[in-house]
Structures are given as structure tokens and as C-alpha cells.
Write a protein that holds these residues in place. Structure first.
Motif, short mmCIF file in Angstrom:
data_model
loop_
_atom_site.label_atom_id
_atom_site.label_comp_id
_atom_site.label_asym_id
_atom_site.label_seq_id
_atom_site.Cartn_x
_atom_site.Cartn_y
_atom_site.Cartn_z
N LYS A 144 0.83 -1.22 0.00
CA LYS A 144 0.00 0.00 0.00
C LYS A 144 0.86 1.26 0.00
O LYS A 144 0.39 2.34 -0.34
N ASP A 145 2.13 1.11 0.39
CA ASP A 145 3.03 2.26 0.44
C ASP A 145 4.06 2.27 -0.69
O ASP A 145 4.47 3.34 -1.14
N GLN A 146 4.47 1.08 -1.15
CA GLN A 146 5.51 1.02 -2.17
C GLN A 146 5.60 -0.38 -2.77
O GLN A 146 5.05 -1.33 -2.21
N ASP A 147 6.26 -0.48 -3.91
CA ASP A 147 6.53 -1.79 -4.49
C ASP A 147 7.54 -2.52 -3.61
O ASP A 147 8.31 -1.91 -2.87
N GLN A 200 12.75 -8.25 0.06
CA GLN A 200 12.11 -7.45 1.11
C GLN A 200 10.92 -8.19 1.73
O GLN A 200 10.69 -8.13 2.94
N LEU A 201 10.17 -8.89 0.87
CA LEU A 201 9.03 -9.66 1.38
C LEU A 201 9.51 -10.76 2.33
O LEU A 201 8.97 -10.93 3.43
N ILE A 202 10.51 -11.50 1.90
CA ILE A 202 11.02 -12.59 2.74
C ILE A 202 11.52 -12.04 4.07
O ILE A 202 11.26 -12.60 5.14
N GLN A 234 9.55 -9.70 -12.60
CA GLN A 234 10.99 -9.82 -12.34
C GLN A 234 11.31 -9.68 -10.85
O GLN A 234 12.21 -8.95 -10.42
N GLY A 235 10.52 -10.41 -10.04
CA GLY A 235 10.78 -10.44 -8.61
C GLY A 235 10.29 -9.22 -7.86
O GLY A 235 10.57 -9.06 -6.66
N ILE A 236 9.52 -8.33 -8.52
CA ILE A 236 8.97 -7.14 -7.88
C ILE A 236 7.46 -7.30 -7.73
O ILE A 236 6.75 -7.55 -8.71
N TYR A 237 6.96 -7.14 -6.51
CA TYR A 237 5.53 -7.21 -6.23
C TYR A 237 4.94 -5.81 -6.28
O TYR A 237 5.51 -4.86 -5.73
N GLN A 238 3.76 -5.68 -6.95
CA GLN A 238 3.09 -4.39 -7.06
C GLN A 238 1.58 -4.57 -6.89
O GLN A 238 1.01 -5.59 -7.29
N LEU A 239 0.92 -3.57 -6.28
CA LEU A 239 -0.54 -3.52 -6.30
C LEU A 239 -0.99 -3.14 -7.70
O LEU A 239 -0.30 -2.40 -8.41
N ASN A 240 -2.16 -3.61 -8.10
CA ASN A 240 -2.63 -3.20 -9.43
C ASN A 240 -2.96 -1.70 -9.42
O ASN A 240 -3.21 -1.10 -8.37
#
Length: 948
Positions: free
Chosen positions: A691-694, A699-701, A751-757
Motif C-alpha cells: 500500500k506504500d511502495q513496491d 524485502q518480502l522474505i 521480475q521479482g517485484i511485487y506491485q498492487l494493481n
């Protein structure tokens, strides 16, 4: 397995090798008060024995009430017991011995053996016996609170241990004589109460803030320092509200102080407390009432009736006082109080009350600007030893010719002589703390109160009825007569719910229907104030066929979860709050459960009521996190409600203006229905970051590890499946769940980056209502996730439905709909068992899933299945060699009536010797049966919840 073999295996498991499969009820083990209580174990053994013999040196009256409840039920079954004790060291009081004599199915023996110091509890069952031997005497502290250790051992009745116990008991009995009234009378003549260490003169003791008061003073001062002009303290009756007010005034040193209350009697008592702590000249303290009008003292104590009169107010400056305390502040919405609050302009208004949640919907919180300086509820006060403990007993009301008291019962039956005699027998049996009863009886009608008082008095229990028709003087005189022993009972309707202090009360009697949790707790609280020599108060509730009986366990346990299953457990399983106990007789329990079955605790009407109560407290529309923090309603209740898409749709029903477009509503519905419960925190953590950034994979792990969440490739794939909605891409009626949730991925992974739609990103920026509700679900879900062990897939004894299990097993699709009883996957197989079937004709009723020994369940595959079936072969792979391939997860619920949630009982192994093909049902279809041996033996409470 034969009974002897069962006990043999239990002994081998407990004393030789824990790998022996054994019945956990029979396995030798240590019992203490750390995980459960010793009393719970004794209670369970009592309720399931054929007879019992106890040899206990020390006994206190404060544990006899819950014992009497059980023995009353056992008496109806013809079960009797023997208690061997003594007068060693004069510990046992004459009154305790007198109370033991009231129990008809208990034979009490006094041993003459010098130095008798035994603590042994022995129970006889069919073919075996159980013994608990250790450090715990039969005292409330030992069985509920102290650090004690008891060894629990079960043996067959031809064992050496059983023989030794029988010989020891026989020897004790030969050296004992029966307890008699004559012996008690002689004992009482020379008995002296053991000296306590508290020998100081309490009246001269310096009064200092207790734990609750210290914390409240800090919060209150912080409120004042921040510039607030009003604040409310909510504190259970008897926790020292008046002295808290004294300390607050002493700290703030006002030039002129006013204390306002609705009764002169309370104002006078408060003035004495202020004088005692603040000190100073007598002339500094003054009373304003119908007979007193001296406004010159620095500290004034006024009745609202006098001070609110127009002619009085007109002569007083609005700036006259700089600190005003309103006691019983839940009354502050009344016109008389409002006239005061409109007139005076002090620097600070302090409201104090035990019951801010009013049934008349008056907004007490709003009057004090929604500033709750401090709050302590009944359970916290009991756990912090601020109140005297209580023993609540729910007994069945009088029954004649199959008719039970209910809401429609006429007065003639309520005051029938046989009912009155029955009531007095129960009051005598369950007793009280002290030399004579000082009881407060609540009944339904004024005419009933007057007639009951006449009959109580005629039967040797002096009583007087008090109603709102009696003057304040008459009430005060009646209280004095009760306190000096002239009366045993005051009988009233609702007159003494609040505001009247009778610290010496030792019995609270409820002879009326419970229609309000607030009133129930008010009436219970009348007896909880501490008093010299008062170790407990007995609360006796006569339970008829009332439709609101279900409120009783909810009020006692401060349970606002609206969870039907939890409410059942509170009735069926023993409860205690610190050393206070909650006890229901068998018939009373059945009547409450009947009431519960007819009530929908999570109905929209219940949620609406809870919403408005919390709205009053907060001064704004509450969010889900507010419900969680207040303990009002579990947020999960909103998620499970089929009439609601999400909490935003509930707010709309409550009249709030919440504007969401179709897709925003779908996103909120998804995170509410699928993620709010917190059973897996991973998705919530990822969305909170996004909600704040990609976010990168690394970073997720890192975030998951920091939150003690297990991480592997499978769970990361599952996260993507769930948040892309692929997991829900299965038919569910006319549409897929995926379509219900918006039919587009919540996130993208590139490419390993998570993003909100992009749509969700835009909505979070542009729609404050959506942003607030979105964040609220995530914060609430993360708070709820703390009750689950996120280091593993499932948490023992927590509840999950089939869809939860599919997700937490990291399966790519939600296949819960066609799964039914189990699903054999590549390496893990969840098994779902409904223990009690509605009817033998039901399809699944042919499977007799019996709990055999506390650790092993008999379970059957679906039919038709044979030992040669491919599914069965996969299930049994490696079992014979001791290397079971399939990891079996066992989920059990008591019945379909409890809903879709199953308790997780852990993993299980298949006993290879138990596997066989059987023909089941009327049509004799083949299925394969086997014993599933739980890795974690079931605790007694969980076994009782599910299988009894």
C-alpha cells in the motif's frame, strides 16, 4: 483393546516409554495450576466416577461451593463419597465442618492419627481407579492458584497400588470417627482462628493508590496536560473509584472543588474519604443537601437534587469551581445533571462510573467528550485482587408437575410455599461466608418481593422487602438492620442495582429472568466489595425456562464474541476467573443450552446494537480494529455474515455515507472474506507493504521472517495464487469466487517485484473512505493473526474451515467444495470429521468415527473403497514400514450445528495393525477403516468440547 491392556499401555507410556500408544485419560502425569487447574481434573474425575474417597488434611470453606454443585448432581445419580480429614493445627474451621455436614451424599470422617497431613484424592470407576497424590490440600488457593504438584495415576483394581491405597484408606477409616454436630459444637468452644500476618490496625493505615488507581492517575493527568476539559473513568464497583477521585483532586490541588452525586448518604461517605486522605481542617469540607447550604468550604459535596435547583444555581458563579467530580456519571444525561454542566465552567470535569453502557441509549461518553481516561472491567478487577472472589452457582428453578418457572409464570406460583421452601433449601445448602447470611435477593415484581419477605421471615429467615415506594430513610434503616444481624435478607426488584454500598453482603440471590448483561453484572457486583473476614460471596441464580438464559455465561465470562460454539463451551466446561468460580448444575446447564440454541448471537440486530454502543463510546463510527480492541464483537463475525460484503456495506446499513465504486467494494470484500481472520499473516503483511511502495522478493522474505512467519517456495507461490485470485478460479454456483472479487489480479509480480494493481493504487490515493477501510482490514487481520503460530501452517486447537485448509496447504486451487471428508494429495492429506451426526439416516452417519483412547480415532475412507483402491494405496504407502508417506492433518468438529469450522488436532499416524476393509451401512458398502493416532494427545478440555 481390553480394559487391562488399555491401562497397561497407559502405564508403559507414562512410566517407561512415551512411544507406547496409550489412552491419555489413564496415562500417569503431573497436574498443576499452570496449564488449567487442579480443580478441573478433580471435577472431571468426580463427574465420571462411581464413588470416591478423599484424605485431605486442610480444607477451606471457600472451595466448598463448587464442590456442592457437583455433589448435588451426583446425589441424583446415587453416587456417594467419603472425606477423611482432621483438626490438625486447628486449620479447619468449625464453620467449614458445618458446611460439610450439609452434603447428604458425603460421609465425613475425622481421623485421630496425630500429625495427619495427607493430600490424596481417590476415585473408583468401572474396573479401575484413579489417584491424585501430592501437595494440594482442598483449598481454593491450592486448587486454583498456588504452585502445586499432584501425581495422577490410574491402575486396575487388582494392582499392587490399588491394594495399597485400599489398605491405607481402610486403616485411616479404622482410626477415624464420623463428623457430628455435637463434635463441631465442642470443637468450636476451644477453636481459635489461625493468626494471620496482617495484624496492623487497618483504620490507622495510610491510604495510598492501588495498582488500578496508579495507572488511572497517570492517564488522567496526561489527559489534563493535553488540554482536555472532561474525562471519564470506568471502573468496576468496589475497585476504589472514590479514593481514585480523592487522589486526583489531591494531585491537582484545586482552589475550589465540587463533588456531585444523587444521594446524600453517598455524598457524606465520600466527604469522609476525602477528609481522611487530604486532611486539613474540618471547616474545609462542606455538604450541600436539602438541609445544608454552606457554600464557603473549599471542598463541597452536593446532591444533584439540591444543587440543580434554579434558585440555587442563580446564586452561584459559573467559574466558582475549578474541578468538579460527577460520581455515578452514567446518570449525567439526566436533566438535573445537565443543568449543572450547562451552568458551571470548571477547568476539568471528571466523571466516574462502573456502568457507562446504558440501556436507554443515553450518550454518557459524549457528555465527557469521549475521553476515557481509564477503564477496568470486572474480570481485570478480580484478577488483580481488587474485589472479593465470588462463587456463582446456576441452579434449576423450582419445578412442579413438569412445569418450570418462565417469563409468563403468575405471581401465585412464584410465591407458592413449596417454591419458597425449595429456594431456602438451596440458599442453606450453598451457604455463605460468615456466621449468618447477609443476602440481597432480586426478584421480578414488587408484590413478589413483599410476599417472599413475609414467607422468608415466617420460616426463620428474617427478611424485608424494599421497593422504589420506600423512602431513603426506610432503605437506610433496612441496610443497618441487615448489617447488625437483625435481618438475613433484603428482597427487592431493581432498587439495589447501583449506588448502594453494603460491603458485608455474603449472598446474592437472583430469582428473576436475566434480560440484560448490564443489569446482571450490576447485581452481581453488589456483593463484591471487600469486607473484613469476607473471603468470598456466594451468588445463587435460579434458572427457569427463560428465553434470555444464554446471556448468563456471556455476562460472567465477559464474552462479546457472538460465537455460538464458544458460548456452549462456557456452559459445559468449568470456568474460573482467578479464584472465582462459575458453576452450573446439570439441569441449569441444559436450560441455558436450550436458550442458546434458539438465539442467533451474530444476527444483524445484535451487530447493530453493538455498533451503536461502541459509537457512543468513541464519538465516531467505529472501525473493525475498534471492535477488536474494545472486546465488543469479534471482527470475524462481520466477515462471516452472509448479508454483508464487507464492513463498508455494514457502515452503509448503519446510515454512514461510505462511497465506494464497484471494484473498490469487490477488493474490500476479498480481503475481508479471505484474509481478515489472520489464520495466515503472509498476505496481510505483503499488502501492508504494497500500500506504500513496491516490494522486492527479498524485502518480502525479510518482512515475513521479522514477523516470525515460515517462508519457503511453496508458500510464496501460494501467496501469488491467492492475491492473483487464481486460487479462487473454480465454480461456486453461478459465478466463480474470482468473479465475485473483481476478476483481476490484486497484485502483479514482474521480475521479482511485487506491485498492487493500478486501480487499487489510484483508489488508495483518491478515495479516503476506501483507504481507511482497506487499512483497517489489514491492521485488524494482523492483530488477529497473533493468536496463530505463523511459524507453521496450522496452530493446534484453533479452528479452520475447508477453504482455509486448502490455502494453508499451499494448494493452487480452492477445491474445498467437492472435498467432503478428506483429500489425498501428493504428500499431505487433510481429514475432516464431524463427530456427532444429526441423524443415522445421514450419508455420513454410517462412519463411526469414535475417539478410542484420547489419542486414537477410528476413521473410514469414503465408500465404495477397497484395500486395493488406488486412493487407499496412496494413503497407506509406507505405513507398514513405519515411514508413512502421507502427512495426515486431522480436523474435527462436534456437529454440523457449530458451523463450518473444525478444530485442528494436529498430525496423525495410521496404526498399521488397525487397517481393515469393512462393510458399512444398510447397503453394506465397502470402506477401509483404520485407527489414526494423534501426534499430540488431546487435553481433557478439548476432548470434552468435541467428543462428549
Amino acid at each position: 483393546m481390553t480394559e487391562k491392556a488399555t491401562i497397561k499401555n497407559a502405564i508403559l507410556n507414562g512410566l517407561y516409554d512415551r512411544n507406547y500408544q496409550a489412552h491419555q485419560q489413564f496415562t500417569p502425569k503431573l497436574i498443576g495450576n499452570e496449564d488449567g487447574t487442579i480443580w478441573e481434573t478433580l471435577r472431571y474425575e468426580l463427574m465420571n466416577c462411581k464413588s470416591f474417597t478423599w484424605a485431605v488434611a486442610f480444607i477451606t470453606s471457600d472451595i466448598l461451593t463448587p464442590l456442592k454443585v457437583i455433589l448435588a448432581d451426583l446425589a441424583r445419580q446415587g453416587i456417594q463419597g467419603t472425606l477423611i480429614t482432621s483438626d490438625y493445627l486447628g486449620f479447619n474451621s468449625p464453620q467449614m465442618f458445618a458446611e460439610l455436614l450439609k452434603i447428604p451424599n458425603l460421609k465425613v470422617m475425622l481421623t485421630t492419627i496425630p500429625g495427619f497431613h495427607t493430600k490424596g484424592y481417590f476415585f473408583t470407576h468401572d474396573g479401575y481407579s484413579t489417584a491424585l497424590i501430592g501437595s494440594a490440600n482442598f483449598t481454593r488457593a491450592a486448587l486454583l492458584q498456588n504452585h502445586e504438584t499432584m501425581l495422577k495415576v490410574t491402575s486396575s483394581q487388582n494392582s499392587t497400588l490399588f491394594s495399597q491405597v485400599a489398605t491405607g484408606i481402610s486403616h485411616l477409616q479404622n482410626e477415624s470417627h464420623p463428623l457430628t454436630e455435637e463434635w463441631i459444637a465442642n470443637y468450636a468452644k476451644s477453636w481459635q482462628s489461625p493468626k494471620t500476618s496482617n495484624g496492623s490496625n487497618q483504620s490507622n493505615r495510610k491510604i495510598i493508590p492501588n495498582q488500578m488507581q496508579r495507572a488511572a492517575l497517570i492517564e488522567l493527568q496526561g489527559l489534563i496536560d493535553r488540554g482536555a476539559h472532561r474525562g471519564l473513568v470506568v471502573s468496576a464497583t468496589g475497585t476504589g473509584k472514590t479514593y481514585l477521585g480523592v487522589f486526583a483532586v489531591k494531585e491537582n490541588r484545586p482552589q475550589k472543588f465540587l463533588y456531585v452525586v444523587h444521594r446524600e448518604q453517598v455524598a457524606r461517605k465520600a466527604m469522609q474519604s476525602f477528609q481522611r486522605v487530604i486532611g486539613g481542617s474540618q471547616e474545609d469540607f462542606g455538604l450541600i443537601s436539602s438541609q445544608h447550604h454552606d457554600f464557603s468550604p473549599r471542598y463541597l459535596f452536593a446532591t444533584v437534587q439540591t444543587l440543580s435547583q434554579k434558585k440555587v444555581l442563580e446564586g452561584l458563579s459559573p467559574q466558582m469551581f475549578d474541578f468538579i467530580l460527577v460520581d455515578e456519571a452514567h446518570r449525567a444525561a439526566a436533566p438535573s445533571y445537565q443543568r449543572l454542566m450547562d451552568h458551571f465552567k470548571p477547568k476539568f470535569w471528571l466523571g466516574m462510573t462502573a456502568t457507562p453502557d446504558r440501556m436507554d441509549n443515553q450518550d454518557v461518553y459524549g457528555i465527557f467528550d469521549y475521553h476515557i481516561a481509564y477503564e477496568i472491567r470486572l474480570r481485570d478487577a478480580l484478577n488483580n485482587d481488587m474485589l472479593v472472589p465470588f462463587h456463582y452457582v446456576g441452579v434449576q428453578d423450582y419445578e412442579a408437575n413438569g412445569e418450570v418457572i418462565d417469563e409468563t409464570t403468575n405471581l401465585k406460583r412464584l410465591v407458592a410455599s413449596e417454591r419458597v421452601k425449595y429456594v431456602l433449601r438451596q440458599l442453606e445448602y450453598y451457604g455463605y461466608c460468615g456466621r449468618q447470611p447477609r443476602g440481597l435477593v432480586f426478584c421480578s415484581r414488587q408484590a413478589e418481593a413483599r410476599e417472599l419477605a413475609k414467607q422468608f421471615t415466617a420460616l426463620g429467615h428474617p427478611a424485608i422487602a424494599l421497593t422504589n415506594q420506600d423512602s431513603n430513610y426506610q432503605r437506610q434503616e433496612a441496610v443497618k438492620r441487615l448489617e447488625n444481624g437483625e435481618l438475613e435478607y433484603l428482597i427487592t426488584v431493581d432498587l439495589f442495582n447501583e449506588g448502594v454500598d453494603i460491603p458485608s453482603l455474603n449472598q446474592i440471590v437472583m430469582l428473576r429472568n436475566t434480560e440484560s448483561r448490564i443489569v446482571f453484572l450490576q447485581q452481581l457486583g453488589r456483593g463484591l466489595r471487600k469486607y473484613p473476614g469476607k473471603d468470598f460471596v456466594t451468588v445463587i441464580d435460579f434458572i427457569g425456562n427463560y428465553k434470555h438464559n444464554y446471556m448468563i455465561p456471556l455476562a460472567l465470562n465477559d464474552d462479546s464474541s457472538r460465537d455460538q460454539d464458544q458460548a456452549r463451551r462456557e456452559v459445559q466446561l468449568p470456568q474460573n476467573i482467578g479464584v472465582s468460580t462459575i458453576n452450573f448444575s446439570r439441569v441449569a446447564s441444559e436450560r441455558i443450552l436450550t436458550s442458546l440454541e434458539k438465539t442467533k448471537l451474530d444476527s444483524m440486530a445484535e451487530l447493530r446494537r453493538a455498533y451503536h454502543e461502541l459509537e457512543q463510546r468513541l464519538g465516531r463510527a467505529p472501525l473493525l480494529i475498534d471492535f477488536l480492541q474494545s472486546g465488543s464483537v469479534s471482527p470475524v463475525v462481520f466477515a462471516r455474515n452472509k448479508l454483508l460484503d464487507n464492513y463498508g456495506s455494514f457502515l452503509v446499513k448503519m446510515g454512514e455515507k461510505v462511497k465506494l465504486n464497484r471494484y473498490e467494494n469487490q477488493v474490500l470484500t476479498f480481503i475481508t472474506k479471505e484474509l481478515l481472520s489472520g489464520k495466515r499473516a503472509h498476505e496481510l503483511i505483503l499488502l501492508s507493504l504494497l500500500k506504500d511502495q513496491d516490494v522486492t522478493k527479498e524485502q518480502l522474505i525479510s518482512a515475513l521472517e521479522q514477523n516470525n512467519c515460515y517462508v519457503n517456495a511453496a508458500v510464496l507461490r501460494s501467496l501469488t495464487d491467492v492475491l492473483s485470485l487464481r486460487f479462487f478460479d473454480v465454480k461456486a454456483g453461478k459465478q466463480t469466487k474470482k468473479q465475485q472479487y473483481g476478476d483481476q489480479s490484486i497484485i502483479a509480480v514482474n521480475q521479482g517485484i511485487y506491485q498492487l494493481n493500478s486501480q487499487i493504487k489510484d483508489s488508495l490515493k483518491q478515495n479516503s473512505a476506501f483507504q481507511r477501510l482497506f487499512v483497517d482490514v489489514l491492521e485488524t487481520g494482523l492483530a488477529l493473526s497473533k493468536k496463530y503460530d505463523q511459524r507453521q501452517q496450522f496452530t493446534l486447537y484453533q479452528q479452520y474451515d475447508r477453504k482455509d485448509v486448502c490455502r494453508l496447504l499451499n494448494w493452487p486451487l480452492d477445491v474445498s467444495a467437492p472435498m467432503y471428508g478428506y483429500r489425498v494429495a501428493e504428500s499431505e492429506c487433510p481429514i475432516f470429521i464431524t463427530y456427532h451426526k444429526k441423524s443415522p439416516k445421514q450419508r455420513n452417519a454410517i462412519y463411526d468415527n469414535q475417539l478410542q483412547d484420547g489419542q486414537s480415532l477410528r476413521w473410514y475412507t469414503r465408500s465404495p473403497r477397497h484395500l486395493s483402491s488406488a486412493e487407499v494405496q496412496r494413503l497407506l504407502a509406507g505405513v507398514d514400514e513405519g515411514h508413512q508417506r502421507e502427512k495426515l492433518h486431522l480436523f474435527v468438529k462436534r456437529s454440523d450445528a457449530v458451523g463450518k469450522q473444525f478444530y485442528y488436532l494436529g498430525t496423525a499416524k495410521i496404526d498399521p495393525a488397525s487397517v481393515r476393509e469393512e462393510m458399512l451401512g444398510e447397503k453394506k458398502k465397502a470402506a477401509v477403516g483404520m485407527n489414526l493416532v494423534l501426534e499430540h494427545p488431546l487435553p481433557t478440555t478439548m476432548a470434552k468440547t468435541l467428543f462428549e
